[in-house]
Write an enzyme that holds these catalytic residues in place. Structure first.
Site, PDB file in Angstrom:
ATOM      1  NE  ARG A 170      -4.784  -1.144  -1.222  1.00 61.04           N
ATOM      2  CZ  ARG A 170      -3.614  -0.529  -1.136  1.00 61.04           C
ATOM      3  NH1 ARG A 170      -2.505  -1.179  -1.366  1.00 61.04           N
ATOM      4  NH2 ARG A 170      -3.554   0.736  -0.819  1.00 61.04           N
TER       5      ARG A 170
ATOM      6  CG  HIS B  94       1.062  -2.719  -4.647  1.00 61.68           C
ATOM      7  ND1 HIS B  94       0.877  -4.015  -4.231  1.00 61.68           N
ATOM      8  CD2 HIS B  94       2.265  -2.705  -5.278  1.00 61.68           C
ATOM      9  CE1 HIS B  94       1.906  -4.752  -4.591  1.00 61.68           C
ATOM     10  NE2 HIS B  94       2.771  -3.971  -5.232  1.00 61.68           N
TER      11      HIS B  94
ATOM     12  CB  THR C 244       4.896  -3.472   5.510  1.00 64.62           C
ATOM     13  OG1 THR C 244       5.308  -4.133   4.315  1.00 64.62           O
ATOM     14  CG2 THR C 244       3.959  -4.377   6.318  1.00 64.62           C
ATOM     15  CB  ALA C 245       5.581  -0.215   0.891  1.00 66.61           C
TER      16      ALA C 245
END
Length: 176
Positions: A53, A49, A34-35
């Site tokens: 992942r 991030h 959502t960033a």
């Protein structure tokens, strides 16, 4: 399946723990980010991030229309990791601070009803700090707190992260 809320303060290990849970679930993982990269510092956070992942995870970048996307993804047998609800609220406030947040939250919770997916939400606990001075910041804290309460009620499990350690707040009933 199940709904898990991972909540805690900034840099408490929420995202890392949520990612570990998603890996343990095995199978397909759909990561909903959502960033929004509003500045260089946020771009660096997003990059951190991304490189952490697994490359085989599906990725949806969804700063606003989370309920609609979740409704579709919750119909699939997979793990859906939403990181994070707090940034989603920030985006909503930036888009329209006068919108009906009760309806927005209702639609989000409704989108996960009858889910066949394992859903993991990440959110910041924003109610433990100093009360902000500005009106929009107080609205942010209020709306984040309201959403966290609703998601926690709907969740099967709630984990509070403290200094990288998961503290169970609400646990799934043990099957006998």
């Amino acid at each position: 399946m199940s709904v898990t809320l991972i909540i805690g303060g900034a840099r408490s290990g929420k995202s890392k723990y949520a990612e570990e849970l998603a890996i343990k679930n095995s199978g397909t993982v759909c990561y909903i980010a959502t960033a929004t990269p509003l500045d260089a510092e946020m771009e660096a956070r997003i990059h951190h991030h991304k490189i952490r992942r697994p490359s085989d995870w599906l990725l949806h970048e969804c700063p606003l229309d989370l309920a609609d996307l979740l409704k579709m993804e919750a119909k699939k047998e997979q793990t859906v990791l939403v990181d994070c609800l707090t940034l989603w609220i920030n985006n909503q406030l930036h888009e329209n601070s006068q919108q009906d947040f009760s309806l927005l939250f209702f639609n989000l919770i409704a989108s996960i009803k009858n889910s066949v997916a394992n859903i993991i939400f990440v959110a910041n606990e924003v109610g433990l700090g100093i009360i902000p001075l500005g009106e929009i910041t107080r609205q942010f804290v209020d709306e984040a707190g309201r959403l966290n309460q609703q998601v926690a009620q709907a969740a099967d499990e709630v984990i509070f992260m403290v200094a990288g350690l998961p503290v169970p707040v609400k646990q799934k009933p043990q099957v006998r």
